[in-house]
Design a protein around this motif. Sequence first.
Motif, PDB file in Angstrom:
ATOM      1  N   UNK A   1       0.906  -1.253  -0.065  1.00 51.34           N
ATOM      2  CA  UNK A   1      -0.010  -0.060  -0.042  1.00 51.34           C
ATOM      3  C   UNK A   1       1.121   1.347   0.003  1.00 51.34           C
ATOM      4  N   UNK A   2       0.504   2.108  -0.952  1.00 51.98           N
ATOM      5  CA  UNK A   2       1.520   3.328  -1.022  1.00 51.98           C
ATOM      6  C   UNK A   2       0.798   4.532  -1.798  1.00 51.98           C
ATOM      7  N   UNK A   3       0.996   5.686  -1.198  1.00 50.08           N
ATOM      8  CA  UNK A   3       0.237   6.812  -2.108  1.00 50.08           C
ATOM      9  C   UNK A   3       0.783   7.321  -3.393  1.00 50.08           C
ATOM     10  N   UNK A   4       1.845   6.551  -3.903  1.00 48.46           N
ATOM     11  CA  UNK A   4       2.089   6.847  -5.079  1.00 48.46           C
ATOM     12  C   UNK A   4       3.515   6.433  -5.202  1.00 48.46           C
ATOM     13  N   UNK A   5       4.089   5.377  -5.872  1.00 49.22           N
ATOM     14  CA  UNK A   5       5.474   5.169  -5.927  1.00 49.22           C
ATOM     15  C   UNK A   5       6.013   6.044  -7.221  1.00 49.22           C
ATOM     16  N   UNK A   6       7.140   6.224  -6.852  1.00 48.47           N
ATOM     17  CA  UNK A   6       7.910   7.078  -8.104  1.00 48.47           C
ATOM     18  C   UNK A   6       8.133   6.343  -9.378  1.00 48.47           C
ATOM     19  N   UNK A   7       8.559   6.695 -10.666  1.00 43.29           N
ATOM     20  CA  UNK A   7       8.822   5.920 -11.634  1.00 43.29           C
ATOM     21  C   UNK A   7       9.954   4.997 -11.471  1.00 43.29           C
ATOM     22  N   UNK A   8      11.020   5.584 -10.741  1.00 45.56           N
ATOM     23  CA  UNK A   8      12.338   4.825 -10.453  1.00 45.56           C
ATOM     24  C   UNK A   8      12.065   3.590  -9.658  1.00 45.56           C
ATOM     25  N   UNK A   9      11.034   3.686  -8.486  1.00 44.79           N
ATOM     26  CA  UNK A   9      10.581   2.613  -7.530  1.00 44.79           C
ATOM     27  C   UNK A   9      10.005   1.637  -8.281  1.00 44.79           C
ATOM     28  N   UNK A  10       8.848   1.897  -9.046  1.00 43.75           N
ATOM     29  CA  UNK A  10       8.081   1.097  -9.728  1.00 43.75           C
ATOM     30  C   UNK A  10       9.113   0.086 -10.649  1.00 43.75           C
ATOM     31  N   UNK A  11       9.821   0.786 -11.443  1.00 44.25           N
ATOM     32  CA  UNK A  11      10.541   0.134 -12.151  1.00 44.25           C
ATOM     33  C   UNK A  11      11.843  -1.154 -11.810  1.00 44.25           C
ATOM     34  N   UNK A  12      11.943  -0.546 -10.299  1.00 43.90           N
ATOM     35  CA  UNK A  12      13.017  -1.439  -9.645  1.00 43.90           C
ATOM     36  C   UNK A  12      12.247  -2.626  -9.332  1.00 43.90           C
ATOM     37  N   UNK A  13      10.972  -2.671  -8.665  1.00 42.14           N
ATOM     38  CA  UNK A  13      10.113  -3.364  -8.409  1.00 42.14           C
ATOM     39  C   UNK A  13       9.756  -4.389  -9.527  1.00 42.14           C
ATOM     40  N   UNK A  14       9.572  -3.829 -10.734  1.00 45.31           N
ATOM     41  CA  UNK A  14       9.102  -4.651 -12.061  1.00 45.31           C
ATOM     42  C   UNK A  14      10.489  -5.523 -12.502  1.00 45.31           C
ATOM     43  N   UNK A  15      11.533  -4.975 -12.363  1.00 45.06           N
ATOM     44  CA  UNK A  15      12.672  -5.725 -12.747  1.00 45.06           C
ATOM     45  C   UNK A  15      12.849  -6.918 -11.617  1.00 45.06           C
ATOM     46  N   UNK A  16      12.626  -6.693 -10.099  1.00 41.90           N
ATOM     47  CA  UNK A  16      12.625  -7.703  -9.501  1.00 41.90           C
ATOM     48  C   UNK A  16      11.465  -8.880  -9.732  1.00 41.90           C
ATOM     49  N   UNK A  17      10.433  -8.330  -9.919  1.00 40.20           N
ATOM     50  CA  UNK A  17       9.244  -9.459 -10.296  1.00 40.20           C
ATOM     51  C   UNK A  17       9.828  -9.887 -11.394  1.00 40.20           C
ATOM     52  N   UNK A  18      10.107  -9.624 -12.501  1.00 41.77           N
ATOM     53  CA  UNK A  18      10.079 -10.120 -13.824  1.00 41.77           C
ATOM     54  C   UNK A  18      11.269 -11.250 -13.659  1.00 41.77           C
ATOM     55  N   UNK A  19      12.453 -10.607 -12.885  1.00 48.49           N
ATOM     56  CA  UNK A  19      13.445 -11.661 -12.855  1.00 48.49           C
ATOM     57  C   UNK A  19      13.143 -13.025 -12.121  1.00 48.49           C
ATOM     58  N   UNK A  20      12.384 -12.794 -10.982  1.00 49.29           N
ATOM     59  CA  UNK A  20      11.938 -14.035 -10.200  1.00 49.29           C
ATOM     60  C   UNK A  20      10.618 -14.386 -10.664  1.00 49.29           C
ATOM     61  N   UNK A  21       9.921 -13.799 -11.688  1.00 45.55           N
ATOM     62  CA  UNK A  21       8.552 -14.350 -11.973  1.00 45.55           C
ATOM     63  C   UNK A  21       7.631 -14.404 -10.900  1.00 45.55           C
ATOM     64  N   UNK A  22       7.740 -13.394 -10.121  1.00 50.43           N
ATOM     65  CA  UNK A  22       6.705 -13.094  -8.860  1.00 50.43           C
ATOM     66  C   UNK A  22       5.578 -12.108  -9.434  1.00 50.43           C
ATOM     67  N   UNK A  23       4.684 -12.250  -8.540  1.00 51.09           N
ATOM     68  CA  UNK A  23       3.511 -11.129  -8.632  1.00 51.09           C
ATOM     69  C   UNK A  23       3.615 -10.042  -7.624  1.00 51.09           C
ATOM     70  N   UNK A  24       3.402  -8.827  -7.766  1.00 54.21           N
ATOM     71  CA  UNK A  24       3.029  -7.861  -6.906  1.00 54.21           C
ATOM     72  C   UNK A  24       1.988  -6.958  -7.214  1.00 54.21           C
ATOM     73  N   UNK A  25       1.456  -6.574  -6.330  1.00 58.31           N
ATOM     74  CA  UNK A  25       0.245  -5.475  -6.384  1.00 58.31           C
ATOM     75  C   UNK A  25       0.425  -4.531  -5.438  1.00 58.31           C
ATOM     76  N   UNK A  26       0.432  -3.312  -6.138  1.00 59.29           N
ATOM     77  CA  UNK A  26       0.321  -1.914  -5.240  1.00 59.29           C
ATOM     78  C   UNK A  26      -0.884  -1.208  -5.221  1.00 59.29           C
TER      79      UNK A  26
END
Length: 214
Positions: free
Chosen positions: A133-158
């Motif tokens: 839960x977050x008020x609004x992640x920065x573009x850089x923060x979302x990109x970091x999470x997406x890279x991690x999720x894609x690398x490990x094939x995980x699911x994340x919901x913000x």
Amino acid sequence: MAYPAQVEALVQKGWLWQGQEVPANKAEQQFLSSGWAELDTRLGGGWLRGSVNELQVRQPFIGELALLLPVLSQATTTALWVNPPVQPYAPGLCYQKLTLSRHVVVHEADDKLALWTAEQALHSDAVNIVLMWHAGLSATAVRRLQQAAETKQKLAFVITPWQQQEEARAYVTRLQLERSDSLAVRILKRRFGWPLPPFPCGVDARLPRRRRAL
């Protein structure tokens, strides 16, 4: 189709979005069913594996957790909850037949540490789904999470509040949720296809009778 280098760089950063059809021979491998037929159809099969997805809510507790219950029930290891607005209600999770030992809650007031926690969880083999839960992640923060999720094939919901202006973010899927007689879902962004207008999603079927919309 070949892109000029500058445009390709923007696509890779998630600042530009490219609509396309779901590859028929890969759909089953790429997607995990959301548990809602109407949502699966519009997303081309469900939640894309290795993706970070944004749920914008008009107000908390309008059905966003009910929307995620089917995918939470498929968690084979641990689901990490980062900064939920209230402590998850254990009897309610049990009612939904979720295994409490597989759900870990972290409350972290420091945004940098909260992001670090979510990112490390996506890299960990002990966690296979992250809710944040977050008020609004920065573009850089979302990109970091997406890279991690894609690398490990995980699911994340913000889960975020509604946003008046849509700034580009590397979320694979962006949904807006609101409720009148039932939960309505608007698709702002999806990997395969264009945005779609609101449609009803029958999440109330998963709720106790006293919680269902009248």
